[in-house]
Enzyme design. Structure first.
Site, PDB file in Angstrom:
ATOM      1  CG  ASP A 244      -0.479  -0.327   2.484  1.00 40.67           C
ATOM      2  OD1 ASP A 244       0.681  -0.764   2.556  1.00 40.67           O
ATOM      3  OD2 ASP A 244      -1.188  -0.135   3.479  1.00 40.67           O
TER       4      ASP A 244
ATOM      5  CD  GLU B 220       8.644  -7.805  -0.909  1.00 43.91           C
ATOM      6  OE1 GLU B 220       8.814  -8.978  -0.499  1.00 43.91           O
ATOM      7  OE2 GLU B 220       7.560  -7.194  -0.802  1.00 43.91           O
TER       8      GLU B 220
ATOM      9  CG  HIS C 122      -0.080  -1.707   7.832  1.00 41.00           C
ATOM     10  ND1 HIS C 122      -0.797  -0.534   7.771  1.00 41.00           N
ATOM     11  CD2 HIS C 122       0.265  -1.994   6.560  1.00 41.00           C
ATOM     12  CE1 HIS C 122      -0.877  -0.144   6.508  1.00 41.00           C
ATOM     13  NE2 HIS C 122      -0.250  -1.003   5.746  1.00 41.00           N
ATOM     14  CG  HIS C 123       3.943  -2.850   6.336  1.00 35.43           C
ATOM     15  ND1 HIS C 123       3.384  -4.079   6.584  1.00 35.43           N
ATOM     16  CD2 HIS C 123       3.555  -2.522   5.070  1.00 35.43           C
ATOM     17  CE1 HIS C 123       2.697  -4.470   5.510  1.00 35.43           C
ATOM     18  NE2 HIS C 123       2.778  -3.561   4.585  1.00 35.43           N
TER      19      HIS C 123
ATOM     20  N   GLY D  39      28.377 -14.197  -2.932  1.00 32.33           N
ATOM     21  CA  GLY D  39      28.040 -15.611  -2.824  1.00 32.33           C
ATOM     22  C   GLY D  39      26.772 -15.941  -2.071  1.00 32.33           C
TER      23      GLY D  39
ATOM     24  CG  ASP E 112      20.534 -30.343  -5.384  1.00 32.23           C
ATOM     25  OD1 ASP E 112      21.537 -29.664  -5.072  1.00 32.23           O
ATOM     26  OD2 ASP E 112      20.472 -31.572  -5.177  1.00 32.23           O
TER      27      ASP E 112
ATOM     28  CG  ASN F  37      24.965 -31.887  -6.231  1.00 34.57           C
ATOM     29  OD1 ASN F  37      24.011 -31.379  -5.649  1.00 34.57           O
ATOM     30  ND2 ASN F  37      26.116 -31.263  -6.400  1.00 34.57           N
TER      31      ASN F  37
ATOM     32  N   GLY G  16      21.997 -32.364  -2.607  1.00 33.20           N
ATOM     33  CA  GLY G  16      22.319 -31.452  -1.514  1.00 33.20           C
ATOM     34  C   GLY G  16      23.429 -30.479  -1.801  1.00 33.20           C
TER      35      GLY G  16
ATOM     36  CD  GLU H 100      27.960 -24.454   2.472  1.00 31.49           C
ATOM     37  OE1 GLU H 100      29.000 -24.081   1.894  1.00 31.49           O
ATOM     38  OE2 GLU H 100      27.467 -23.872   3.443  1.00 31.49           O
TER      39      GLU H 100
END
Ligand SMILES: Cc1ncc(C[n+]2csc(CCOP(=O)(O)OP(=O)(O)O)c2C)c(N)n1
Ligand SMILES: Cc1ncc(C[n+]2csc(CCOP(=O)(O)OP(=O)(O)O)c2C)c(N)n1
Ligand SMILES: [Mg+2]
Ligand SMILES: [Mg+2]
Lengths: 571, 571
Positions: free
Chosen positions: B28, B51, B116-117, B415, B445, B472, B474, B478
């Site tokens: 709004d 966003e 609000h917000h 990154g 993925d 792969n 996962g 990492e």
């Protein structure tokens, strides 16, 4: 004293607080800590799809698990900034959430090399600075000497002030050894006593005013009753006095809606006319835990003179025009209850008309907003947890009285859409811990698009919420506020009933999805005991008209426009 | 002078900057402005799912559209904080993005009601304070008198310093009338000249050093060459001198990889041994636009003594150990080029071995990382835009030489995973504007799960990227960094080939999805001209082994662990 790692110290504290699930996303700066989480015997790593959703989940978890907190773990920079809007929501709505950011080692924090996830300008403190805006306490674990005291400090703030706190946890601090001594003393939740003289004075004032009101007193409960943990105290007061009680939208289900002195939701001009009359004609409103935000007050349309008002807050009291700082309601309420008992006889005579759940008979077989909400109202059961999202859902639900012991969860003040999906994940985990009933989410098509991936995490953990997805071709609430036929309020239509299988229920055994296009289809589904007790995650796409708007939302939108115009003229 | 609205002023400026798409989500507090966007004849409202994705899209758009900027519009609080991590990424990676936050009216900003917000505590400035951390300039349009100058100020900063800026746009300022006079003067991009004496001194110094190096000079181009708009100047220098040129990962495709004096990617110890030898054995490295972040330098493993280095930067020059502040490369380069021409003959003798694209012959029919990247390398065409995500993709692509005029887009410094999906949306819109070739995304993925909904926006706007989704099981990158077999590095497997139909291509005519499980399947697909020229959005799920890691990533992960250990010992 036994020496334990910082990670174990922290996790033991969280365990003491009843935390059984931790939300977040791995990253190289938090994985050393995640090893401890994964290995912990009672705390479970949830593993979210993204950090914002994880923060929303931590928020929902805390809301459904009083006296516990929500915990979200993110990685330096990229992760923590992704979560910040969820943390801000927890701040706004007073939800105790701990945000743990895994950050570079203490050495790197000093030498500040050009690491990934930085802004490239050696400012390693920017993320903490951002966090300071939306949390009440922060701790940077820079050395092990202060570590346990620092952890305790922010956790105490978190639980006692019901707001988010931030912990910056360097990779090398995780396994540092610290004394476990402090763990023997549970974190204090006890608030400092009120100044006895002032408190006594305030009590006298209140009694005087209640007298003058000839016991024609109405209690209005709001958000901070549950947030500041005075639900039991308020219940005692109500039982002792028999004062009629009403709730604001943000206070919904704080008082059992089947309680016979409960009269419904008061939202200023938006209220049901009977409720409005009952509340505004009382001689005195005893408001407890008020949070008078725009949408929580019908756009500031209370018609209650200050001279008819007493307000109890977490850290101050207002009696008519008089302010009494530092008088906390938690400490005050038991004393007030014992002083107000005497009014019970008179107060019992005040009539409360219970809100009724009537499904309107309509010509059309279309699922209208006016029909839908009372109809699902009949579907609810004791102990259900009901989550609604900003949009038509937040307003539609207001007119539906809920069964006893249901918990209503929504984000009416902060109003960040997408929140309800993450929140439902957290709520469902908390509900499982507490042995509550079903978790039922109502969400618009627009809102679902922001955070949809978290459905996957629900399936992953065998959670079984029922999700009513209101497909009304876009942002209905926004249309009502501005740009009724604007294209920016349209969205892409999705194959909603394929979401659960696409996002994780690969062979279709863990979920069910339905589309209901008319009343007959909806009735049939709601009356089906298999649906009501599926023990699987379920998604119901409810087709509604693009322009159909719940009564309360229509009024709120009109008032909102008027309010904007009025405030424009003020200057 | 003609009077126009603030909104139209702003949009005209954006149009002048070549902006044709604006990203964001309505709310709004921004819808009054969105009316103007929707009605604008040449600028299109994209309408994102959330966003953060919108900010990523604005970033991707700016990267593929030099001299233009990315624009994202969000709503007060909830929207702007949701986007902040995307803005931070643009800051880190030096991408010009304008973040417009629609905020309450100027009156409300003064009276600060409980809207609000908000955070509920009347701090209306917290969101701006957060924005200040990650943008170089901010403007709060508090009155119409300053409005146009303020807009021009931050836009000038945005384009000339290649960083994000923030505009706080109150609802009531949108339609205020202002003079259009300033619009006649285009925003200046011209940088102030270098101090001529210092510049002359620097040029002499450089020539001296080049002499000493006996023309055995290698140019190393990095991120800031494209970010600070000296691509053409560098090209001129290379053509004039014939110096061999290498690139860093972040500089990839800044120099056409088919250019015969281009020798490949230098990443310190991670480099191909031939490249490493060629670069490190040169007598002098002329480094242009360096951004020496961990992953961009093979974890700080350059073996190049400072005495062998000249560095040209946007705002300073380093000649061996000497610093020359305020000498900008954009101004310096043309002069340097004309002075260095004389070395051409000698420099031409330096041998450059062009990187070759060889698909290895392997025993297995499984799709390995070592096979996959060169193989897709053969699929690329002139003018393709290639986007890769943090994870195996960012490293796998490094060894693949790309055809002329391809544009490589990645976020190696900041990154933030999920970025590549939003970025691909923006890149595809920019590529369409510029008449470039196909937009091809490589993403893991795990990363796809963060921002998957934005696929929907691609379909909505008829964009036709090819998405290679590396399944792969996962977070492979990492695993290599920490916790190889930890459960927190596993993810939920999705029905990847149902994504496009579920998220918008309801009757399956706008998209194609494929799974390739082995080399034969992949070959067949890549060789199919229908696939190569589909004119539809396409998703290819590529099944790879959970533990298979590209060479460069494996080395980077090892160095990363060593680096962490080393820096721990430093103190
Ligand atoms: C993060 C965030 N972005 C934008 C908004 C602005 N906003 C409020 S409600 C809404 C639309 C909700 O649409 P939908 O979920 O479909 O609800 P309904 O159609 O039932 O009203 C939007 C965009 C917001 N509140 N939060
Ligand atoms: C926003 C954000 N959250 C978390 C991380 C930490 N992180 C870096 S890479 C990665 C995993 C990527 O996995 P995937 O996309 O599957 O890549 P691959 O398996 O090909 O390496 C994670 C979680 C990050 N970089 N950004
Ligand atoms: Mg909707
Ligand atoms: Mg992966």
């Amino acid at each position: 004293d036994e020496q334990i790692t910082v990670a174990d110290y922290l996790l033991t504290r969280l365990e003491q607080l009843g935390v059984s699930s931790i939300f977040g996303v791995p990253g190289d700066f938090n994985m050393p800590f995640l090893d401890y989480v994964e290995d912990h015997p009672t705390i479970k790593w949830i593993g979210n799809c993204n950090e914002l959703n994880a923060a929303y989940a931590a928020d929902g978890y805390a809301r459904v698990k009083p006296h516990s907190i929500g915990v979200v773990v993110t990685t330096f920079g990229v992760g923590e900034l992704s979560a910040i809007n969820g943390i801000a929501g927890a701040f706004s709505e007073m939800v105790p959430v701990l945000h743990i950011a895994g950050v570079p080692s203490t050495t790197q924090l000093k030498t500040r090399p050009l690491l990934h996830h930085t802004l490239g300008d050696a400012r390693f403190d920017v993320f903490t600075k951002a966090a300071e805006q939306v949390t009440i306490s922060q701790a940077m674990l820079a050395n092990k000497v202060q570590a346990t005291a620092e952890i305790d400090r922010i956790l105490t703030d978190c639980v006692s002030r019901a707001r988010p706190v931030y912990l910056s946890l360097p990779t090398d601090m995780v396994s540092e050894k610290v004394s476990s001594k402090r763990l023997k003393i549970p974190l204090s939740r006890i608030l400092p006593p009120n100044n006895p003289d002032v408190e006594e004075f305030v009590l006298d004032e209140i009694i005087k005013v209640v007298h003058e009101a000839e016991s024609n007193v109405v209690v209005l409960v709001d958000a901070c009753v549950s947030r500041h943990d005075v639900k039991d105290e308020v219940k005692d007061l109500l039982t002792a006095t028999h004062f009629p009680v009403y709730s604001t939208p943000m206070g919904k289900t704080t008082i059992d809606e089947e309680y016979d002195r409960y009269g419904g939701i008061y939202i200023g001009s938006i209220s049901d006319p009977v409720i409005k009359e009952r509340v505004e004609s009382a001689n005195l409103i005893l408001s407890i835990g008020a949070l008078k935000s725009d949408f929580n007050t019908g756009m500031f349309t209370y018609r209650i003179p200050t001279t008819h008002t007493i307000e109890l807050h977490a850290d101050h009291v207002l009696v008519r025009h008089a302010h009494f700082p530092k008088i906390g309601m938690k400490q005050l309420l038991p004393k007030l209850t014992s002083r107000l008992r005497d009014f019970r006889c008179q107060a019992s005579e005040l009539v409360v008309s219970k809100p009724k759940l009537e499904v309107p008979v309509e010509q059309t077989n279309d699922i209208t907003q006016s029909y839908f909400w009372p109809r699902v109202g009949k579907f609810f059961r004791k102990k259900d947890v009901i989550v609604t999202e900003t949009g038509t859902s937040n307003f539609g639900i207001l007119d539906v009285p809920l069964p006893e012991q249901t918990i209503f969860v929504s984000q009416i003040l902060y109003g960040s859409i997408g929140w309800a999906v993450g929140s439902t994940l957290g709520a469902a985990l908390a509900a499982r811990d507490r042995g509550l009933g079903r978790v039922i989410l109502f969400i618009g098509d627009g809102s679902m698009q922001l955070t949809v991936q978290e459905l996957s995490t629900m399936t992953r953990h065998g959670l079984t919420p029922i999700i009513f997805l209101i497909n009304n071709s876009g942002y209905n609430i926004e249309r009502n506020l501005h740009g009724m036929n604007r294209k920016y309020n349209d969205i892409v239509d999705w194959k909603w009933t394929s979401l659960l299988t696409t996002l994780g229920d690969l062979n279709g055994t863990l979920s069910m999805s339905y589309t209901v296009r008319n009343k007959s289809e909806l009735e049939k589904l709601l009356d089906d005991p298999q649906f009501a007790n599926a023990g699987k995650i379920q998604l119901v796409e409810v087709i509604m008209d693009k322009y159909d708007t719940p009564r309360a939302l229509k009024m709120a939108a009109e008032l909102s426009t008027k309010y904007a115009e009025k405030s424009a003229k003020q200057f």
